[in-house]
Design a protein around this motif. Structure first.
Motif, PDB file in Angstrom:
ATOM      1  N   UNK A   1       0.800  -1.229   0.000  1.00 47.67           N
ATOM      2  CA  UNK A   1       0.000   0.000   0.000  1.00 47.67           C
ATOM      3  C   UNK A   1       0.830   1.276   0.000  1.00 47.67           C
ATOM      4  N   UNK A   2       2.078   1.196   0.374  1.00 48.09           N
ATOM      5  CA  UNK A   2       2.941   2.373   0.341  1.00 48.09           C
ATOM      6  C   UNK A   2       3.650   2.404  -1.006  1.00 48.09           C
ATOM      7  N   UNK A   3       3.385   3.425  -1.777  1.00 45.09           N
ATOM      8  CA  UNK A   3       3.988   3.545  -3.109  1.00 45.09           C
ATOM      9  C   UNK A   3       5.061   4.629  -3.163  1.00 45.09           C
ATOM     10  N   UNK A   4       4.909   5.633  -2.327  1.00 44.32           N
ATOM     11  CA  UNK A   4       5.884   6.720  -2.308  1.00 44.32           C
ATOM     12  C   UNK A   4       6.612   6.749  -0.963  1.00 44.32           C
ATOM     13  N   UNK A   5       7.853   7.122  -0.995  1.00 39.98           N
ATOM     14  CA  UNK A   5       8.677   7.266   0.202  1.00 39.98           C
ATOM     15  C   UNK A   5       8.738   5.980   1.016  1.00 39.98           C
ATOM     16  N   UNK A   6       8.838   4.872   0.320  1.00 40.12           N
ATOM     17  CA  UNK A   6       8.946   3.589   1.022  1.00 40.12           C
ATOM     18  C   UNK A   6      10.252   3.519   1.811  1.00 40.12           C
ATOM     19  N   UNK A   7      11.292   4.113   1.259  1.00 42.22           N
ATOM     20  CA  UNK A   7      12.582   4.129   1.960  1.00 42.22           C
ATOM     21  C   UNK A   7      12.486   4.878   3.284  1.00 42.22           C
ATOM     22  N   UNK A   8      11.647   5.922   3.315  1.00 41.07           N
ATOM     23  CA  UNK A   8      11.465   6.677   4.555  1.00 41.07           C
ATOM     24  C   UNK A   8      10.802   5.826   5.618  1.00 41.07           C
ATOM     25  N   UNK A   9       9.831   5.027   5.213  1.00 40.35           N
ATOM     26  CA  UNK A   9       9.169   4.122   6.168  1.00 40.35           C
ATOM     27  C   UNK A   9      10.172   3.110   6.731  1.00 40.35           C
ATOM     28  N   UNK A  10      10.984   2.555   5.870  1.00 39.91           N
ATOM     29  CA  UNK A  10      12.000   1.606   6.333  1.00 39.91           C
ATOM     30  C   UNK A  10      12.980   2.286   7.277  1.00 39.91           C
ATOM     31  N   UNK A  11      13.298   3.523   6.960  1.00 41.45           N
ATOM     32  CA  UNK A  11      14.181   4.302   7.822  1.00 41.45           C
ATOM     33  C   UNK A  11      13.565   4.483   9.208  1.00 41.45           C
ATOM     34  N   UNK A  12      12.281   4.785   9.266  1.00 38.44           N
ATOM     35  CA  UNK A  12      11.603   4.980  10.549  1.00 38.44           C
ATOM     36  C   UNK A  12      11.551   3.684  11.352  1.00 38.44           C
ATOM     37  N   UNK A  13      11.405   2.539  10.660  1.00 41.01           N
ATOM     38  CA  UNK A  13      11.355   1.254  11.356  1.00 41.01           C
ATOM     39  C   UNK A  13      12.683   0.949  12.036  1.00 41.01           C
ATOM     40  N   UNK A  14      13.770   1.395  11.432  1.00 37.77           N
ATOM     41  CA  UNK A  14      15.101   1.095  11.987  1.00 37.77           C
ATOM     42  C   UNK A  14      15.537   2.089  13.054  1.00 37.77           C
ATOM     43  N   UNK A  15      14.730   3.101  13.341  1.00 39.77           N
ATOM     44  CA  UNK A  15      15.118   4.096  14.348  1.00 39.77           C
ATOM     45  C   UNK A  15      15.413   3.474  15.715  1.00 39.77           C
ATOM     46  N   UNK A  16      14.643   2.462  16.184  1.00 36.62           N
ATOM     47  CA  UNK A  16      14.992   1.871  17.489  1.00 36.62           C
ATOM     48  C   UNK A  16      16.416   1.347  17.580  1.00 36.62           C
ATOM     49  N   UNK A  17      17.017   0.986  16.428  1.00 35.95           N
ATOM     50  CA  UNK A  17      18.394   0.503  16.444  1.00 35.95           C
ATOM     51  C   UNK A  17      19.372   1.595  16.853  1.00 35.95           C
ATOM     52  N   UNK A  18      18.949   2.831  16.794  1.00 31.95           N
ATOM     53  CA  UNK A  18      19.855   3.933  17.088  1.00 31.95           C
ATOM     54  C   UNK A  18      20.158   4.044  18.575  1.00 31.95           C
ATOM     55  N   UNK A  19      19.267   3.549  19.400  1.00 31.99           N
ATOM     56  CA  UNK A  19      19.445   3.659  20.842  1.00 31.99           C
ATOM     57  C   UNK A  19      19.928   2.334  21.415  1.00 31.99           C
ATOM     58  N   UNK A  20      20.551   2.416  22.556  1.00 25.20           N
ATOM     59  CA  UNK A  20      21.062   1.225  23.216  1.00 25.20           C
ATOM     60  C   UNK A  20      19.918   0.308  23.634  1.00 25.20           C
ATOM     61  N   UNK A  21      20.142  -0.996  23.487  1.00 29.66           N
ATOM     62  CA  UNK A  21      19.135  -1.972  23.911  1.00 29.66           C
ATOM     63  C   UNK A  21      18.862  -1.826  25.402  1.00 29.66           C
ATOM     64  N   UNK A  22      19.904  -1.588  26.168  1.00 28.98           N
ATOM     65  CA  UNK A  22      19.759  -1.422  27.612  1.00 28.98           C
ATOM     66  C   UNK A  22      18.907  -0.199  27.929  1.00 28.98           C
ATOM     67  N   UNK A  23      19.085   0.870  27.173  1.00 25.17           N
ATOM     68  CA  UNK A  23      18.297   2.076  27.391  1.00 25.17           C
ATOM     69  C   UNK A  23      16.824   1.827  27.113  1.00 25.17           C
TER      70      UNK A  23
END
Length: 286
Positions: free
Chosen positions: A95-117
């Protein structure tokens, strides 16, 4: 037998990877297995081969309870994570046709922070005076803070499901992206509705991604010891916490190794069953 030039070139290419795998994967695993057949004699290790560690690991009620609790928690976390991840991956793929890369980018945001945090943040959210309890009491839904949100198995499941959600979404998304849309159009032309197309075409073809997500979440969560320690309390401890205790405070590395090997064997067996069942189901595109 003399190897051909191409074979020698192939061996040259894979040799660094093979050595790396042997040193960092096979050698530590072999060490743990070897330790499991030895005995801790105060500060010394008795290298006499014995099965006493495995007998204790499988006969003591506390170890059996922790192993089965770990498996149960891991299976529940896997089920919750994959079930919630599939709709997100499906929406992103179909269903996402535009800015699919942006959605994938948002999904990976949790990886930016420490797991412990992230684990500590869930303590803040689920705590007695945490965000959730404060919000519920402020809205007048409850009269006093809930005590069952933190320091139990439920908190472990919630925290692990959130932590591993991106790992479940991405493999399913990749599998859905590889589906030939013409197959869905053909199913629609033959009279299949949306639900029928999903179960007869989409889900079987996406099964490799579902299997990958299941294994990616299942295997590490069984061995997670940080989350149960921080948010599980006494009712949420898992076998990994006992293994850590045996290698540390208890000073009984052989028993800890036996518990670790037992857990690996059980998880490997369950993973193999899941793989075979998923592979068989994935081959049925009717």
């Amino acid at each position: 037998m003399i190897l051909s030039r191409e074979a020698r070139q192939g061996l040259t290419l894979i040799s660094p990877t093979l050595v790396y795998a042997l040193l960092l994967l096979a050698a530590p695993l072999l060490t743990v297995v070897t330790f499991s057949f030895w005995t801790q004699d105060y500060l010394d290790i008795d290298t006499t081969i014995t099965l006493n560690n495995y007998r204790e690991a499988w006969t003591q009620p506390i170890y059996r309870t922790l192993i089965f609790r770990s498996l149960w928690v891991s299976l529940v976390v896997t089920l919750v994570t994959v079930v919630l991840a599939f709709p997100i991956a499906y929406y992103l793929s179909f269903h996402v046709t535009r800015r699919k890369a942006l959605w994938l980018f948002l999904i990976t945001i949790p990886f930016w922070t420490s797991y412990l945090l992230r684990v500590f943040l869930w303590k803040v959210i689920l705590g007695y005076n945490g965000v959730l309890n404060s919000a519920l009491t402020g809205l007048g839904i409850i009269d006093e803070p809930l005590t069952f949100l933190l320091y139990n198995v439920n908190a472990v499941v919630i925290t692990l499901a959130h932590a591993w959600a991106p790992f479940a979404i991405l493999p399913i998304f990749v599998a859905l992206e590889k589906i030939d849309r013409s197959l869905l159009e053909a199913a629609e032309d033959l009279g299949d509705g949306a639900v029928r197309r999903f179960f007869r075409v989409t889900l079987p073809l996406a099964m490799p991604g579902v299997i990958a997500s299941t294994l990616i979440v299942l295997i590490p969560t069984v061995g997670d010891f940080v989350t149960p320690r921080l948010v599980g309390g006494t009712d949420g401890l898992m076998i990994s916490n006992m293994i850590q205790i045996q290698f540390g405070k208890a000073n009984n590395a052989p028993l800890g190794a036996a518990l670790a090997v037992s857990s690996m064997v059980i998880v490997s067996s369950i993973s193999l069953v899941i793989f075979l069942v998923g592979k068989k189901f994935g081959g049925r595109v009717q």
